[in-house]
Design a protein around this motif. Structure first.
Motif, PDB file in Angstrom:
ATOM      1  N   ILE A 107       0.876  -1.175   0.000  1.00  0.00           N
ATOM      2  CA  ILE A 107       0.000   0.000   0.000  1.00  0.00           C
ATOM      3  C   ILE A 107       0.911   1.222   0.000  1.00  0.00           C
ATOM      4  O   ILE A 107       1.690   1.429   0.932  1.00  0.00           O
ATOM      5  CB  ILE A 107      -0.937   0.025   1.215  1.00  0.00           C
ATOM      6  CG1 ILE A 107      -1.854  -1.209   1.210  1.00  0.00           C
ATOM      7  CG2 ILE A 107      -1.775   1.304   1.217  1.00  0.00           C
ATOM      8  CD1 ILE A 107      -2.772  -1.302   2.416  1.00  0.00           C
ATOM      9  N   HIS A 108       0.841   1.997  -1.061  1.00  0.00           N
ATOM     10  CA  HIS A 108       1.706   3.157  -1.255  1.00  0.00           C
ATOM     11  C   HIS A 108       0.820   4.395  -1.254  1.00  0.00           C
ATOM     12  O   HIS A 108      -0.109   4.503  -2.055  1.00  0.00           O
ATOM     13  CB  HIS A 108       2.441   3.026  -2.591  1.00  0.00           C
ATOM     14  CG  HIS A 108       3.566   4.000  -2.771  1.00  0.00           C
ATOM     15  ND1 HIS A 108       4.859   3.597  -3.063  1.00  0.00           N
ATOM     16  CD2 HIS A 108       3.612   5.362  -2.711  1.00  0.00           C
ATOM     17  CE1 HIS A 108       5.635   4.656  -3.184  1.00  0.00           C
ATOM     18  NE2 HIS A 108       4.894   5.739  -2.965  1.00  0.00           N
ATOM     19  N   ALA A 109       1.076   5.318  -0.350  1.00  0.00           N
ATOM     20  CA  ALA A 109       0.265   6.528  -0.237  1.00  0.00           C
ATOM     21  C   ALA A 109       0.960   7.702  -0.915  1.00  0.00           C
ATOM     22  O   ALA A 109       2.186   7.847  -0.837  1.00  0.00           O
ATOM     23  CB  ALA A 109      -0.008   6.866   1.222  1.00  0.00           C
ATOM     24  N   LEU A 160      -3.338  -3.409  -9.700  1.00  0.00           N
ATOM     25  CA  LEU A 160      -3.025  -2.157  -9.010  1.00  0.00           C
ATOM     26  C   LEU A 160      -4.295  -1.330  -8.943  1.00  0.00           C
ATOM     27  O   LEU A 160      -4.939  -1.070  -9.969  1.00  0.00           O
ATOM     28  CB  LEU A 160      -1.938  -1.370  -9.741  1.00  0.00           C
ATOM     29  CG  LEU A 160      -1.634   0.035  -9.213  1.00  0.00           C
ATOM     30  CD1 LEU A 160      -1.155  -0.007  -7.772  1.00  0.00           C
ATOM     31  CD2 LEU A 160      -0.600   0.729 -10.089  1.00  0.00           C
ATOM     32  N   LEU A 161      -4.668  -0.930  -7.737  1.00  0.00           N
ATOM     33  CA  LEU A 161      -5.874  -0.148  -7.520  1.00  0.00           C
ATOM     34  C   LEU A 161      -5.478   1.272  -7.130  1.00  0.00           C
ATOM     35  O   LEU A 161      -4.784   1.478  -6.132  1.00  0.00           O
ATOM     36  CB  LEU A 161      -6.718  -0.786  -6.418  1.00  0.00           C
ATOM     37  CG  LEU A 161      -8.100  -0.208  -6.148  1.00  0.00           C
ATOM     38  CD1 LEU A 161      -8.959  -0.202  -7.407  1.00  0.00           C
ATOM     39  CD2 LEU A 161      -8.791  -1.008  -5.035  1.00  0.00           C
ATOM     40  N   LEU A 162      -5.897   2.244  -7.942  1.00  0.00           N
ATOM     41  CA  LEU A 162      -5.653   3.658  -7.669  1.00  0.00           C
ATOM     42  C   LEU A 162      -6.864   4.213  -6.932  1.00  0.00           C
ATOM     43  O   LEU A 162      -7.966   4.256  -7.485  1.00  0.00           O
ATOM     44  CB  LEU A 162      -5.443   4.426  -8.974  1.00  0.00           C
ATOM     45  CG  LEU A 162      -4.385   3.895  -9.941  1.00  0.00           C
ATOM     46  CD1 LEU A 162      -4.423   4.677 -11.254  1.00  0.00           C
ATOM     47  CD2 LEU A 162      -3.001   3.971  -9.321  1.00  0.00           C
ATOM     48  N   LEU A 163      -6.676   4.633  -5.705  1.00  0.00           N
ATOM     49  CA  LEU A 163      -7.774   5.149  -4.884  1.00  0.00           C
ATOM     50  C   LEU A 163      -7.562   6.631  -4.624  1.00  0.00           C
ATOM     51  O   LEU A 163      -6.583   7.015  -3.984  1.00  0.00           O
ATOM     52  CB  LEU A 163      -7.848   4.393  -3.555  1.00  0.00           C
ATOM     53  CG  LEU A 163      -8.175   2.896  -3.638  1.00  0.00           C
ATOM     54  CD1 LEU A 163      -8.178   2.287  -2.242  1.00  0.00           C
ATOM     55  CD2 LEU A 163      -9.531   2.683  -4.304  1.00  0.00           C
ATOM     56  N   LEU A 181      -3.464  -7.367  -3.452  1.00  0.00           N
ATOM     57  CA  LEU A 181      -3.255  -6.515  -4.605  1.00  0.00           C
ATOM     58  C   LEU A 181      -2.446  -5.315  -4.162  1.00  0.00           C
ATOM     59  O   LEU A 181      -2.234  -5.092  -2.977  1.00  0.00           O
ATOM     60  CB  LEU A 181      -4.573  -6.081  -5.251  1.00  0.00           C
ATOM     61  CG  LEU A 181      -5.473  -5.103  -4.487  1.00  0.00           C
ATOM     62  CD1 LEU A 181      -6.451  -4.442  -5.443  1.00  0.00           C
ATOM     63  CD2 LEU A 181      -6.276  -5.810  -3.410  1.00  0.00           C
ATOM     64  N   THR A 182      -2.000  -4.533  -5.116  1.00  0.00           N
ATOM     65  CA  THR A 182      -1.217  -3.333  -4.839  1.00  0.00           C
ATOM     66  C   THR A 182      -2.151  -2.134  -4.849  1.00  0.00           C
ATOM     67  O   THR A 182      -3.047  -2.051  -5.692  1.00  0.00           O
ATOM     68  CB  THR A 182      -0.114  -3.173  -5.896  1.00  0.00           C
ATOM     69  OG1 THR A 182       0.633  -4.387  -5.972  1.00  0.00           O
ATOM     70  CG2 THR A 182       0.817  -2.022  -5.555  1.00  0.00           C
ATOM     71  N   ILE A 183      -1.956  -1.220  -3.914  1.00  0.00           N
ATOM     72  CA  ILE A 183      -2.811  -0.037  -3.811  1.00  0.00           C
ATOM     73  C   ILE A 183      -1.952   1.214  -3.827  1.00  0.00           C
ATOM     74  O   ILE A 183      -0.972   1.313  -3.082  1.00  0.00           O
ATOM     75  CB  ILE A 183      -3.660  -0.066  -2.523  1.00  0.00           C
ATOM     76  CG1 ILE A 183      -4.621  -1.268  -2.527  1.00  0.00           C
ATOM     77  CG2 ILE A 183      -4.441   1.238  -2.353  1.00  0.00           C
ATOM     78  CD1 ILE A 183      -5.387  -1.441  -1.222  1.00  0.00           C
TER      79      ILE A 183
END
Length: 258
Positions: free
Chosen positions: A33-35, A169-172, A198-200
Motif C-alpha cells: 500500500i503506497h500513499a 493495481l488499484l488507484l484510490l 493486490l497493490t494499492i
C-alpha cells in the motif's frame, strides 16, 4: 524484495503556463500500500489521472508490470489490471447493490451485450457479486437500492465495483473523503484486509489513515515528489514539514497537522 509494479519516470503535465506535474518520479512495489500525499494543489489527482490514462503526459513515461503504458488508453489499462476509483462516488444509484456489482463482474468477463447466455453463467455472476458485497461489508444490503446507502456505504460499493474487475493495481483517490469517523474506520479496516492481495496507490488527506495503512509514503509538492519513505521517515523529514507547516515549523508535529 518486492518487484516494482508501477514505475512513473520524469512525468510532466502542463496546462498552459501551469506545470501540474514537474518531472514526477514514483515507484510502487507489488503487494504494498503506497500513499501519495501533499498539500492542496500539489498535483496529486493530475498524477493519478495520468497513471490511469485519463490524461496524457507531455513528457515522461509510465511502466506497469514491465509494459510501457504511457500512450495506452484508459480502458486498455483497466483490462490489464490498472484500475482506479474517483473522489466523487460513481455508482448506478437506481440499481441494487447486487446489480451494481454484477454489472462490473459482467464487464470484466466480456459478456456484456450477450443477451442469450446460459442460466449457469448468470448464477455464477451473481454468486461472485454476492461474495464481493460480503467482502466490502455490504452482504446484508444486497437488495438495497444503492442511492439509499449512506455515503460511507456508497464508497464501499464503489470499492466493490473496482474489485470486481480483478485489479493488479488499484488507484484510490481520497476514498475517505466526506466520511465520518466510524465510516473512515470501516474503510481503513477494509483496505487493510486487502494488503498483500493486490497493490494499492492511495491518495488521501486523512493522515491518521495514511500513517496506519501505508508501507511507503511519497510526498508531492508543486508537482514534484520531494520525499518517499516509511511513515516515520516522512514524519521526520524536514522538507515535508516545511511543505505542510512552513519554514518556521520544523519541529515534531501531530499527524493531524499533515
Amino acid at each position: 524484495m518486492s518487484e516494482v509494479l508501477l514505475h512513473v519516470d520524469q512525468l510532466v503535465k502542463r496546462f498552459g503556463g501551469l506545470t501540474a506535474t514537474d518531472h514526477a518520479q514514483l515507484k510502487v512495489k507489488q503487494g504494498t500500500i503506497h500513499a501519495l500525499i501533499g498539500p492542496n494543489g500539489a498535483g496529486k489527482t493530475t498524477l493519478i489521472h495520468q497513471i490511469s490514462g485519463a490524461l496524457q503526459p507531455d513528457e515522461g513515461s509510465i511502466r506497469f508490470a514491465g509494459q510501457d503504458v504511457t500512450a495506452m488508453p484508459m480502458h486498455r489499462r483497466a483490462r490489464i489490471g490498472l484500475v482506479r476509483s474517483y473522489q466523487i462516488t460513481s455508482i448506478f444509484k437506481r440499481l441494487s447493490v447486487m446489480d451494481n456489482i454484477a454489472l462490473s463482474v459482467q464487464a470484466r468477463s466480456g459478456s456484456s451485450f450477450r443477451f442469450w447466455t446460459a442460466a449457469r453463467s448468470e448464477r455464477e455472476r451473481y454468486a461472485q457479486a454476492c461474495a464481493l458485497a460480503e467482502r466490502v461489508g455490504l452482504g446484508g444490503r444486497l437488495h438495497t437500492i444503492s442511492g439509499a446507502l449512506s455515503h460511507g456505504e456508497q464508497r464501499q460499493l464503489e470499492l466493490g465495483l473496482a474489485l470486481a474487475t480483478q485489479p493488479k493495481l488499484l488507484l484510490l483517490d481520497e476514498p475517505m473523503a466526506g466520511m465520518g469517523p466510524d465510516e473512515s474506520e470501516n474503510m481503513v479496516a477494509l483496505l487493510e484486509s486487502l494488503r498483500g492481495e493486490l497493490t494499492i496507490l492511495l491518495v488521501e488527506h486523512d493522515m491518521d489513515a495514511v500513517f496506519r495503512l501505508a508501507d511507503t509514503i511519497s510526498t508531492l509538492v508543486f508537482g514534484k515528489v520531494i520525499a518517499s519513505g516509511t511513515a516515520q521517515q516522512i514524519k521526520d523529514n524536514p522538507d515535508v514539514k516545511r511543505a505542510y507547516l512552513g519554514d518556521d515549523a520544523l519541529v515534531d508535529a501531530p499527524a493531524a497537522a499533515y
